[in-house]
Design a protein around this motif. Sequence first.
Motif, PDB file in Angstrom:
ATOM      1  N   GLU A  48       0.730  -1.425   0.218  1.00  0.00           N
ATOM      2  CA  GLU A  48      -0.095   0.156  -0.136  1.00  0.00           C
ATOM      3  C   GLU A  48       0.776   1.270   0.110  1.00  0.00           C
ATOM      4  OE1 GLU A  48      -3.129   1.792   3.015  1.00  0.00           O
ATOM      5  OE2 GLU A  48      -2.804  -0.054   2.510  1.00  0.00           O
ATOM      6  N   ILE A  49       1.758   1.482   0.236  1.00  0.00           N
ATOM      7  CA  ILE A  49       2.687   2.473   1.099  1.00  0.00           C
ATOM      8  C   ILE A  49       3.025   2.491  -0.166  1.00  0.00           C
ATOM      9  CG2 ILE A  49       4.886   3.281   2.195  1.00  0.00           C
ATOM     10  CD1 ILE A  49       3.990   2.015   4.301  1.00  0.00           C
ATOM     11  N   LEU A  50       3.794   1.201  -0.908  1.00  0.00           N
ATOM     12  CA  LEU A  50       4.455   1.809  -2.918  1.00  0.00           C
ATOM     13  C   LEU A  50       3.562   2.214  -3.742  1.00  0.00           C
ATOM     14  CD1 LEU A  50       6.556  -1.574  -2.760  1.00  0.00           C
ATOM     15  CD2 LEU A  50       7.332   0.576  -2.348  1.00  0.00           C
ATOM     16  N   GLU A  51       2.502   1.962  -3.718  1.00  0.00           N
ATOM     17  CA  GLU A  51       1.056   2.726  -4.001  1.00  0.00           C
ATOM     18  C   GLU A  51       0.937   3.569  -4.361  1.00  0.00           C
ATOM     19  OE1 GLU A  51      -2.436   0.077  -3.198  1.00  0.00           O
ATOM     20  OE2 GLU A  51      -1.456  -1.847  -5.111  1.00  0.00           O
ATOM     21  N   HIS A  52       1.010   3.967  -2.881  1.00  0.00           N
ATOM     22  CA  HIS A  52       0.340   5.477  -2.396  1.00  0.00           C
ATOM     23  C   HIS A  52       2.129   6.360  -2.939  1.00  0.00           C
ATOM     24  CE1 HIS A  52      -3.363   5.586  -0.154  1.00  0.00           C
ATOM     25  NE2 HIS A  52      -2.792   4.622   0.545  1.00  0.00           N
ATOM     26  N   ARG A  53       3.308   5.727  -2.944  1.00  0.00           N
ATOM     27  CA  ARG A  53       4.631   6.673  -3.319  1.00  0.00           C
ATOM     28  C   ARG A  53       4.482   6.864  -4.753  1.00  0.00           C
ATOM     29  NH1 ARG A  53       8.918   4.051   0.495  1.00  0.00           N
ATOM     30  NH2 ARG A  53       8.827   4.973   2.091  1.00  0.00           N
TER      31      ARG A  53
END
Length: 120
Positions: A48-53
């Motif tokens: 999820e963090i990678l997607e948000h980034r």
Amino acid sequence: MAKRESFNDKRRQAEAMEKENSSVRDQIRDLTVEYDASEIEVQRLEKEILEHRSRMASILDEAESLKTQLLSGRSATKAVVEELASLKDDYGDWMKEMRDSEAKQSECLLKWEQLRRAFI
């Protein structure tokens, strides 16, 4: 009798140890399940963090593009405003020439009329 009591003591100790071992195994199993669940949650959060980034980078790129368009639009608007101001000045000069021309035309018509009356 002492042997029997010693045997019973050893058996109770063995049962207590087995119970403790079982309890420890249960705790290990529970902790392993909890760890696995936590690990899955951590992986989900990392994804999820990678997607948000990625989304943030995309939004930043879009913002930069919009900023460039805005600056370009400002330059174009400034050029149009300057041209409009120039055209307004030209229009003012043209209108003054038209009024002067109309005044001279009226003057000529008046003289023409005076001359026509003088010769009639």
